[in-house]
Scaffold this motif. Structure first.
Motif, mmCIF file in Angstrom:
data_model
loop_
_atom_site.group_PDB
_atom_site.id
_atom_site.type_symbol
_atom_site.label_atom_id
_atom_site.label_comp_id
_atom_site.label_asym_id
_atom_site.label_seq_id
_atom_site.Cartn_x
_atom_site.Cartn_y
_atom_site.Cartn_z
ATOM 1 N N ARG A 78 4.613 -5.097 9.641
ATOM 2 C CA ARG A 78 4.527 -4.329 8.411
ATOM 3 C C ARG A 78 3.467 -4.952 7.516
ATOM 4 N NH1 ARG A 78 8.577 -3.617 3.263
ATOM 5 N NH2 ARG A 78 8.224 -1.378 2.877
ATOM 6 N N LEU A 79 2.407 -4.207 7.275
ATOM 7 C CA LEU A 79 1.350 -4.671 6.391
ATOM 8 C C LEU A 79 1.654 -4.234 4.960
ATOM 9 C CD1 LEU A 79 -1.841 -3.814 8.490
ATOM 10 C CD2 LEU A 79 -0.378 -5.855 8.590
ATOM 11 N N SER A 80 1.266 -5.070 4.022
ATOM 12 C CA SER A 80 1.391 -4.751 2.605
ATOM 13 C C SER A 80 0.031 -4.902 1.941
ATOM 14 C CB SER A 80 2.388 -5.689 1.918
ATOM 15 O OG SER A 80 3.672 -5.574 2.479
ATOM 16 N N CYS A 81 -0.179 -4.117 0.900
ATOM 17 C CA CYS A 81 -1.408 -4.210 0.118
ATOM 18 C C CYS A 81 -1.012 -4.151 -1.347
ATOM 19 C CB CYS A 81 -2.350 -3.074 0.465
ATOM 20 S SG CYS A 81 -3.810 -2.972 -0.597
ATOM 21 N N ALA A 82 -1.203 -5.264 -2.036
ATOM 22 C CA ALA A 82 -0.874 -5.350 -3.459
ATOM 23 C C ALA A 82 -2.102 -5.042 -4.292
ATOM 24 C CB ALA A 82 -0.342 -6.740 -3.783
ATOM 25 N N ALA A 83 -1.948 -4.098 -5.209
ATOM 26 C CA ALA A 83 -3.069 -3.654 -6.042
ATOM 27 C C ALA A 83 -2.920 -4.165 -7.460
ATOM 28 C CB ALA A 83 -3.138 -2.133 -6.045
ATOM 29 N N SER A 84 -4.044 -4.420 -8.083
ATOM 30 C CA SER A 84 -4.039 -4.835 -9.493
ATOM 31 C C SER A 84 -5.362 -4.462 -10.137
ATOM 32 C CB SER A 84 -3.792 -6.341 -9.619
ATOM 33 O OG SER A 84 -4.810 -7.072 -8.966
ATOM 34 N N GLY A 85 -5.354 -4.343 -11.472
ATOM 35 C CA GLY A 85 -6.593 -4.124 -12.205
ATOM 36 C C GLY A 85 -7.056 -2.686 -12.304
ATOM 37 N N PHE A 86 -6.242 -1.751 -11.822
ATOM 38 C CA PHE A 86 -6.590 -0.328 -11.942
ATOM 39 C C PHE A 86 -5.291 0.481 -11.897
ATOM 40 C CE2 PHE A 86 -6.027 1.177 -7.541
ATOM 41 C CZ PHE A 86 -6.014 -0.022 -6.820
ATOM 42 N N PRO A 87 -5.327 1.718 -12.355
ATOM 43 C CA PRO A 87 -4.095 2.549 -12.386
ATOM 44 C C PRO A 87 -3.696 3.020 -10.996
ATOM 45 C CG PRO A 87 -5.961 3.811 -13.168
ATOM 46 C CD PRO A 87 -6.470 2.423 -12.979
ATOM 47 N N PHE A 88 -3.001 2.175 -10.295
ATOM 48 C CA PHE A 88 -2.658 2.381 -8.883
ATOM 49 C C PHE A 88 -2.030 3.743 -8.613
ATOM 50 C CE2 PHE A 88 -1.482 1.131 -4.674
ATOM 51 C CZ PHE A 88 -0.205 1.618 -4.451
ATOM 52 N N SER A 89 -1.134 4.171 -9.451
ATOM 53 C CA SER A 89 -0.378 5.405 -9.181
ATOM 54 C C SER A 89 -1.242 6.659 -9.245
ATOM 55 C CB SER A 89 0.780 5.528 -10.170
ATOM 56 O OG SER A 89 0.293 5.684 -11.495
ATOM 57 N N THR A 90 -2.471 6.549 -9.695
ATOM 58 C CA THR A 90 -3.370 7.707 -9.764
ATOM 59 C C THR A 90 -4.371 7.737 -8.621
ATOM 60 O OG1 THR A 90 -5.071 6.635 -11.143
ATOM 61 C CG2 THR A 90 -3.200 7.654 -12.286
ATOM 62 N N TYR A 91 -4.297 6.750 -7.728
ATOM 63 C CA TYR A 91 -5.244 6.641 -6.621
ATOM 64 C C TYR A 91 -4.593 7.009 -5.300
ATOM 65 C CZ TYR A 91 -9.015 4.343 -9.198
ATOM 66 O OH TYR A 91 -10.046 4.074 -10.053
ATOM 67 N N ALA A 92 -5.326 7.762 -4.501
ATOM 68 C CA ALA A 92 -4.954 7.914 -3.100
ATOM 69 C C ALA A 92 -5.226 6.584 -2.403
ATOM 70 C CB ALA A 92 -5.760 9.027 -2.449
ATOM 71 N N MET A 93 -4.379 6.268 -1.444
ATOM 72 C CA MET A 93 -4.517 4.996 -0.728
ATOM 73 C C MET A 93 -4.611 5.252 0.771
ATOM 74 S SD MET A 93 -4.518 2.761 -3.127
ATOM 75 C CE MET A 93 -4.447 1.282 -2.111
ATOM 76 N N SER A 94 -5.239 4.344 1.452
ATOM 77 C CA SER A 94 -5.361 4.488 2.894
ATOM 78 C C SER A 94 -5.502 3.132 3.554
ATOM 79 C CB SER A 94 -6.560 5.380 3.257
ATOM 80 O OG SER A 94 -7.745 4.880 2.680
ATOM 81 N N TRP A 95 -5.240 3.134 4.843
ATOM 82 C CA TRP A 95 -5.450 1.963 5.692
ATOM 83 C C TRP A 95 -6.526 2.327 6.720
ATOM 84 C CZ3 TRP A 95 -3.441 -2.831 5.048
ATOM 85 C CH2 TRP A 95 -2.318 -2.962 4.222
ATOM 86 N N HIS A 96 -7.432 1.401 6.922
ATOM 87 C CA HIS A 96 -8.484 1.542 7.908
ATOM 88 C C HIS A 96 -8.437 0.306 8.796
ATOM 89 C CE1 HIS A 96 -10.690 4.723 5.504
ATOM 90 N NE2 HIS A 96 -9.800 4.269 4.650
ATOM 91 N N ARG A 97 -9.057 0.405 9.945
ATOM 92 C CA ARG A 97 -9.147 -0.765 10.803
ATOM 93 C C ARG A 97 -10.499 -0.827 11.478
ATOM 94 N NH1 ARG A 97 -4.820 0.913 15.596
ATOM 95 N NH2 ARG A 97 -6.092 2.572 16.557
ATOM 96 N N GLN A 98 -10.867 -2.051 11.807
ATOM 97 C CA GLN A 98 -12.136 -2.261 12.499
ATOM 98 C C GLN A 98 -11.935 -3.290 13.593
ATOM 99 O OE1 GLN A 98 -15.473 -3.298 9.979
ATOM 100 N NE2 GLN A 98 -16.917 -2.597 11.520
ATOM 101 N N ALA A 99 -12.066 -2.839 14.815
ATOM 102 C CA ALA A 99 -11.996 -3.736 15.959
ATOM 103 C C ALA A 99 -13.359 -4.365 16.185
ATOM 104 C CB ALA A 99 -11.544 -2.966 17.193
ATOM 105 N N SER A 100 -13.352 -5.493 16.859
ATOM 106 C CA SER A 100 -14.591 -6.218 17.111
ATOM 107 C C SER A 100 -15.597 -5.332 17.856
ATOM 108 C CB SER A 100 -14.296 -7.474 17.925
ATOM 109 O OG SER A 100 -15.472 -8.201 18.168
ATOM 110 N N GLY A 101 -16.789 -5.201 17.313
ATOM 111 C CA GLY A 101 -17.824 -4.419 17.963
ATOM 112 C C GLY A 101 -17.723 -2.922 17.775
ATOM 113 N N LYS A 102 -16.764 -2.490 16.965
ATOM 114 C CA LYS A 102 -16.560 -1.051 16.751
ATOM 115 C C LYS A 102 -16.689 -0.715 15.271
ATOM 116 C CE LYS A 102 -13.616 -0.283 20.772
ATOM 117 N NZ LYS A 102 -12.364 0.333 21.271
#
Length: 116
Positions: free
Chosen positions: A19-43
């Motif tokens: 389970r990954l978590s992402c803690a946000a600060s410094g901006f109005p989090f509840s007004t932003y769409a959020m997403s997870w991305h990934r990058q494998a080596s060489g891709k």
């Protein structure tokens, strides 16, 4: 200053969960769409999952076949990625991303390694 800090990555055996978590600060989090991305080596970096600001709508990469789930807690300024039935091909650096009206923030990434 806007900041996204990912955590929860690590080494897991095939078939396991993380389970990954992402803690946000410094901006109005509840007004932003959020997403997870990934990058494998060489891709290239790819979108894994996204969630609207209210959390009512989620979208996933077709290749995941229902194994991952994105969620958010606007009271705690945190977005999560539950990853189940992990496969070696899920090995990558996972990044948290915030987006609102063309304003983007990225986290520094957390490494997920799926290996026996």
């Amino acid at each position: 200053q806007a900041q996204l800090v990912e955590s929860g990555g690590g080494l897991v055996q095939p078939g396991g969960s993380l389970r990954l978590s992402c803690a946000a600060s410094g901006f109005p989090f509840s007004t932003y769409a959020m997403s997870w991305h990934r990058q494998a080596s060489g891709k290239e970096r790819e979108l894994v999952a996204s969630i609207t600001s209210t959390g009512r709508t989620t979208n996933y990469a077709d290749s995941l076949n229902g194994r991952f789930a994105i969620s958010r807690d606007n009271a705690k300024n945190t977005v999560f990625l539950q990853m189940n039935e992990l496969k070696p091909e899920d090995t990558a650096v996972y990044y948290c991303h915030a987006d609102r009206w063309g304003i983007h923030f990225w986290g520094q990434g957390t490494q997920v390694t799926v290996s026996s």
